[in-house]
Scaffold this motif. Structure first.
Motif, PDB file in Angstrom:
ATOM      1  N   TYR A  48       0.878  -1.168   0.000  1.00 48.05           N
ATOM      2  CA  TYR A  48       0.000   0.000   0.000  1.00 48.05           C
ATOM      3  C   TYR A  48       0.910   1.211   0.000  1.00 48.05           C
ATOM      4  O   TYR A  48       1.591   1.472   0.997  1.00 48.05           O
ATOM      5  N   ASP A  93      -0.839  -5.680  -4.714  1.00 51.64           N
ATOM      6  CA  ASP A  93      -0.951  -4.242  -4.488  1.00 51.64           C
ATOM      7  C   ASP A  93      -2.387  -3.902  -4.132  1.00 51.64           C
ATOM      8  O   ASP A  93      -3.326  -4.285  -4.833  1.00 51.64           O
ATOM      9  N   ASN A  94      -2.556  -3.155  -3.068  1.00 55.51           N
ATOM     10  CA  ASN A  94      -3.877  -2.769  -2.584  1.00 55.51           C
ATOM     11  C   ASN A  94      -4.389  -1.503  -3.272  1.00 55.51           C
ATOM     12  O   ASN A  94      -4.864  -0.564  -2.627  1.00 55.51           O
ATOM     13  N   GLY A  95      -4.268  -1.477  -4.589  1.00 52.91           N
ATOM     14  CA  GLY A  95      -4.877  -0.415  -5.380  1.00 52.91           C
ATOM     15  C   GLY A  95      -4.170   0.917  -5.365  1.00 52.91           C
ATOM     16  O   GLY A  95      -4.799   1.947  -5.614  1.00 52.91           O
ATOM     17  N   THR A  96      -2.845   0.929  -5.103  1.00 59.79           N
ATOM     18  CA  THR A  96      -2.163   2.214  -4.980  1.00 59.79           C
ATOM     19  C   THR A  96      -1.127   2.497  -6.055  1.00 59.79           C
ATOM     20  O   THR A  96      -0.679   3.628  -6.178  1.00 59.79           O
ATOM     21  N   LEU A  97      -0.737   1.482  -6.813  1.00 52.89           N
ATOM     22  CA  LEU A  97       0.334   1.683  -7.782  1.00 52.89           C
ATOM     23  C   LEU A  97      -0.201   2.074  -9.156  1.00 52.89           C
ATOM     24  O   LEU A  97      -1.256   1.618  -9.575  1.00 52.89           O
ATOM     25  N   GLU A 152       0.219   2.283 -13.392  1.00 54.31           N
ATOM     26  CA  GLU A 152       0.525   1.269 -14.393  1.00 54.31           C
ATOM     27  C   GLU A 152       2.030   1.135 -14.636  1.00 54.31           C
ATOM     28  O   GLU A 152       2.546   0.034 -14.784  1.00 54.31           O
ATOM     29  N   LEU A 199       3.464  -0.809 -11.765  1.00 59.90           N
ATOM     30  CA  LEU A 199       3.056  -2.211 -11.871  1.00 59.90           C
ATOM     31  C   LEU A 199       3.857  -2.932 -12.949  1.00 59.90           C
ATOM     32  O   LEU A 199       4.272  -4.077 -12.770  1.00 59.90           O
ATOM     33  N   ARG A 215       6.169  -6.197 -12.350  1.00 59.81           N
ATOM     34  CA  ARG A 215       5.883  -7.442 -13.085  1.00 59.81           C
ATOM     35  C   ARG A 215       7.116  -7.982 -13.794  1.00 59.81           C
ATOM     36  O   ARG A 215       7.126  -9.144 -14.187  1.00 59.81           O
ATOM     37  N   VAL A 267       2.595 -10.327  -9.875  1.00 57.97           N
ATOM     38  CA  VAL A 267       1.883  -9.212  -9.252  1.00 57.97           C
ATOM     39  C   VAL A 267       0.383  -9.365  -9.463  1.00 57.97           C
ATOM     40  O   VAL A 267      -0.069  -9.654 -10.569  1.00 57.97           O
ATOM     41  N   SER A 323      -2.905  -6.926  -8.855  1.00 60.60           N
ATOM     42  CA  SER A 323      -3.262  -5.542  -8.539  1.00 60.60           C
ATOM     43  C   SER A 323      -4.758  -5.456  -8.263  1.00 60.60           C
ATOM     44  O   SER A 323      -5.574  -5.758  -9.134  1.00 60.60           O
ATOM     45  N   GLU A 331      -8.196  -3.309  -7.486  1.00 58.70           N
ATOM     46  CA  GLU A 331      -8.690  -2.019  -7.961  1.00 58.70           C
ATOM     47  C   GLU A 331      -8.757  -0.972  -6.856  1.00 58.70           C
ATOM     48  O   GLU A 331      -8.652   0.218  -7.111  1.00 58.70           O
TER      49      GLU A 331
END
Length: 71
Positions: A13, A38-42, A44, A47, A51, A56, A58, A60
């Motif tokens: 996060y 990832d808890n929706g913080t990164l 593209e 990410l 990857r 990974v 991800s 939303e």
């Protein structure tokens, strides 16, 4: 006793990517397979980078650590 596959679940996060990269490298050196959730913080771009070094998933949006660990 030989264990073939050991995974490390890394829930993020707003992580510092340098630290995640170091962690992933360290785990791989120990023959541990890293899986980043990832808890929706990164973004593209971030990410995409992760990857290239690990598996990974991800989410939303922030689902919380308990759900992220049980994906």
């Amino acid at each position: 006793m030989i264990i073939d596959n050991i995974y490390a679940i890394i829930v993020t996060y707003n992580p510092e990517l340098d630290n995640i990269e170091k962690l992933v490298i360290s785990l791989k050196e120990q023959n541990v397979i890293p899986l980043i959730v990832d808890n929706g913080t990164l973004k593209e771009k971030e990410l995409f980078f992760l990857r290239t070094i690990a598996n990974v998933i991800s989410l939303e949006e922030n689902e919380g650590i308990a759900k992220a660990q049980n994906i």
